[in-house]
Scaffold this active site. Structure first.
Site, PDB file in Angstrom:
ATOM      1  N   HIS A   1      -6.396  56.134 -13.068  1.00 45.30           N
ATOM      2  CA  HIS A   1      -6.547  54.833 -12.512  1.00 45.30           C
ATOM      3  C   HIS A   1      -7.391  54.212 -13.588  1.00 45.30           C
ATOM      4  O   HIS A   1      -8.160  53.416 -13.070  1.00 45.30           O
ATOM      5  CB  HIS A   1      -6.871  54.906 -11.266  1.00 45.30           C
TER       6      HIS A   1
ATOM      7  N   SER B   1      -6.933  62.519  -0.743  1.00 48.12           N
ATOM      8  CA  SER B   1      -5.955  62.533   0.742  1.00 48.12           C
ATOM      9  C   SER B   1      -4.643  62.593   0.184  1.00 48.12           C
ATOM     10  O   SER B   1      -3.821  62.722   1.022  1.00 48.12           O
ATOM     11  CB  SER B   1      -6.218  61.069   1.277  1.00 48.12           C
TER      12      SER B   1
ATOM     13  N   GLU C   1     -11.524  67.990   4.975  1.00 49.57           N
ATOM     14  CA  GLU C   1     -10.156  68.002   6.171  1.00 49.57           C
ATOM     15  C   GLU C   1      -9.037  68.547   5.461  1.00 49.57           C
ATOM     16  O   GLU C   1      -8.886  68.392   4.451  1.00 49.57           O
ATOM     17  CB  GLU C   1     -10.173  66.622   6.649  1.00 49.57           C
TER      18      GLU C   1
HETATM   19  N1  APR Z   1     -15.769  67.307  -0.392  1.00 49.37           N
HETATM   20  C1  APR Z   1     -14.367  67.299  -0.360  1.00 49.37           C
HETATM   21  N2  APR Z   1     -13.492  66.613  -0.029  1.00 49.37           N
HETATM   22  C2  APR Z   1     -13.996  65.491   0.383  1.00 49.37           C
HETATM   23  C3  APR Z   1     -15.641  65.095   0.362  1.00 49.37           C
HETATM   24  C4  APR Z   1     -16.460  66.254  -0.062  1.00 49.37           C
HETATM   25  N3  APR Z   1     -17.729  66.150  -0.196  1.00 49.37           N
HETATM   26  N4  APR Z   1     -15.763  63.968   0.698  1.00 49.37           N
HETATM   27  C5  APR Z   1     -14.697  63.363   1.158  1.00 49.37           C
HETATM   28  N5  APR Z   1     -13.543  64.391   0.873  1.00 49.37           N
HETATM   29  C6  APR Z   1     -12.036  64.218   1.075  1.00 49.37           C
HETATM   30  C7  APR Z   1     -11.818  63.569   2.191  1.00 49.37           C
HETATM   31  O1  APR Z   1     -11.344  64.241   3.416  1.00 49.37           O
HETATM   32  C8  APR Z   1     -10.191  62.855   1.749  1.00 49.37           C
HETATM   33  O2  APR Z   1      -9.256  63.537   1.864  1.00 49.37           O
HETATM   34  O3  APR Z   1     -11.638  63.430  -0.290  1.00 49.37           O
HETATM   35  C9  APR Z   1     -10.531  62.653   0.356  1.00 49.37           C
HETATM   36  C10 APR Z   1     -10.769  61.227  -0.303  1.00 49.37           C
HETATM   37  O4  APR Z   1      -9.515  60.443   0.108  1.00 49.37           O
HETATM   38  P1  APR Z   1      -9.221  59.080  -0.454  1.00 49.37           P
HETATM   39  O5  APR Z   1     -10.508  58.218   0.073  1.00 49.37           O
HETATM   40  O6  APR Z   1      -8.005  58.585   0.116  1.00 49.37           O
HETATM   41  O7  APR Z   1      -9.607  58.988  -2.069  1.00 49.37           O
HETATM   42  P2  APR Z   1      -8.402  59.388  -2.848  1.00 49.37           P
HETATM   43  O8  APR Z   1      -7.368  60.463  -2.577  1.00 49.37           O
HETATM   44  O9  APR Z   1      -9.084  59.557  -4.322  1.00 49.37           O
HETATM   45  O10 APR Z   1      -7.641  57.982  -3.240  1.00 49.37           O
HETATM   46  C11 APR Z   1      -6.649  57.959  -4.183  1.00 49.37           C
HETATM   47  O11 APR Z   1      -6.404  55.678  -3.696  1.00 49.37           O
HETATM   48  O12 APR Z   1      -7.419  53.537  -3.163  1.00 49.37           O
HETATM   49  C12 APR Z   1      -6.736  54.227  -4.310  1.00 49.37           C
HETATM   50  O13 APR Z   1      -7.318  54.124  -6.361  1.00 49.37           O
HETATM   51  C13 APR Z   1      -7.778  54.484  -5.226  1.00 49.37           C
HETATM   52  O14 APR Z   1      -8.098  56.643  -6.746  1.00 49.37           O
HETATM   53  C14 APR Z   1      -7.754  55.958  -5.328  1.00 49.37           C
HETATM   54  C15 APR Z   1      -6.517  56.667  -4.594  1.00 49.37           C
END
Ligand code: APR
Length: 255
Positions: A122, A191, A217
């Protein structure tokens, strides 16, 4: 040895005997560096509707409004430092047990944490470009200008991929090529809801890779694709995994 330690032991064995190991990372790996993720409680999308702030159409229609969200991201990203998870992955690469990171993050923390083979799905927020005249700037040079403008007068856009924009073709092709021959794929802090990044685990799985998921999670991968689920904070679990690899595998891979 408790259940998590047993699973870390199992995961370390898979990494030690793998000749091609990848990591797919998401916002969760940078949460302990102070950067909120997107979809957890209090995440960025709970405060800014991505349909209004994170699409290329929204940026073209109202860049000043989108910069309200970008400025908040820039404040935390510019202050963030690599956490123990980023640093441990950098060490795993240096030891020869991790070959590429495919990241959805734009924060440059893998590179600052010592990783060199980083594929950015990204983009990266450390540079800005003008959609009209194509000129490029470093975000640092424009920090404080709100919104930042090109010398041609137009508002600049960070070199990150907005919804509605394509993934950089070389990142896409390289990641699919690697995923189709990986023996181990670590999936850390994502996620797995956003395509096409979320197809990488199934491509790897179809080619019999071992899928090691590290997350606070369970996700949609956990009960369908994941082979070893290490539940916990990336900043704690990733260093423990790297420690186990070093202890069992020694300084560098046998293969
Ligand atoms: N350690 C491990 N996992 C974690 C932690 C942590 N400290 N904190 C949060 N998480 C997990 C959450 O449980 C969740 O499953 O990280 C994940 C974050 O998910 P999202 O917020 O959906 O982020 P991401 O998967 O990177 O999103 C993908 O979506 O909005 C777009 O471009 C954006 O790159 C991003 C893409």
């Amino acid at each position: 040895m408790n259940e998590l330690e047993r699973l870390i032991d199992q995961a370390s064995e898979a990494i030690i005997s793998s000749t091609l190991t990848l990591a797919l990372t998401g916002a969760g790996i940078s949460v302990e560096s102070g950067i909120p993720d997107f979809r957890s409680a209090g995440g960025l999308w709970s405060r800014f509707d991505p349909a209004e702030y994170a699409t290329i159409e929204a940026f073209r229609a109202n860049p000043e409004k989108v910069w309200e969200m970008l400025a908040e991201m820039d404040k935390v990203v510019s202050a963030a430092k690599p956490n123990p998870a980023h640093i441990a992955l950098g060490e795993l690469e240096r030891l020869g047990y991790l070959h590429y990171i495919i990241t959805q993050n734009i924060d440059n923390l893998h590179q600052e944490g010592g990783s060199r083979n980083v594929i950015e799905y990204h983009g990266n927020s450390s540079t800005l470009s003008c959609l009209w005249c194509g000129k490029s700037y470093s975000a640092r040079d424009k920090r404080g200008d709100m919104p930042p403008r090109c010398e041609c007068g137009k508002i600049l856009k960070p070199d990150v991929v907005f919804f509605g924009e394509p993934i950089p073709p070389d990142a896409l092709n390289r990641s699919f090529q690697l995923a189709s021959s990986a023996q181990v794929l670590m999936v850390i802090g994502t996620s797995a809801l956003v395509s096409p990044a979320n197809t990488i685990p199934s491509i790897a799985k179809q080619n019999r890779a071992k899928i090691i998921e590290i997350n606070m999670e369970r996700t949609q991968l956990t009960d369908s694709i994941t082979d070893i689920f290490l539940q916990g904070k990336a900043g704690e679990v990733v260093p423990a995994l790297v420690q186990a690899v070093k202890k069992k595998g020694g300084g560098s891979p046998l293969v």
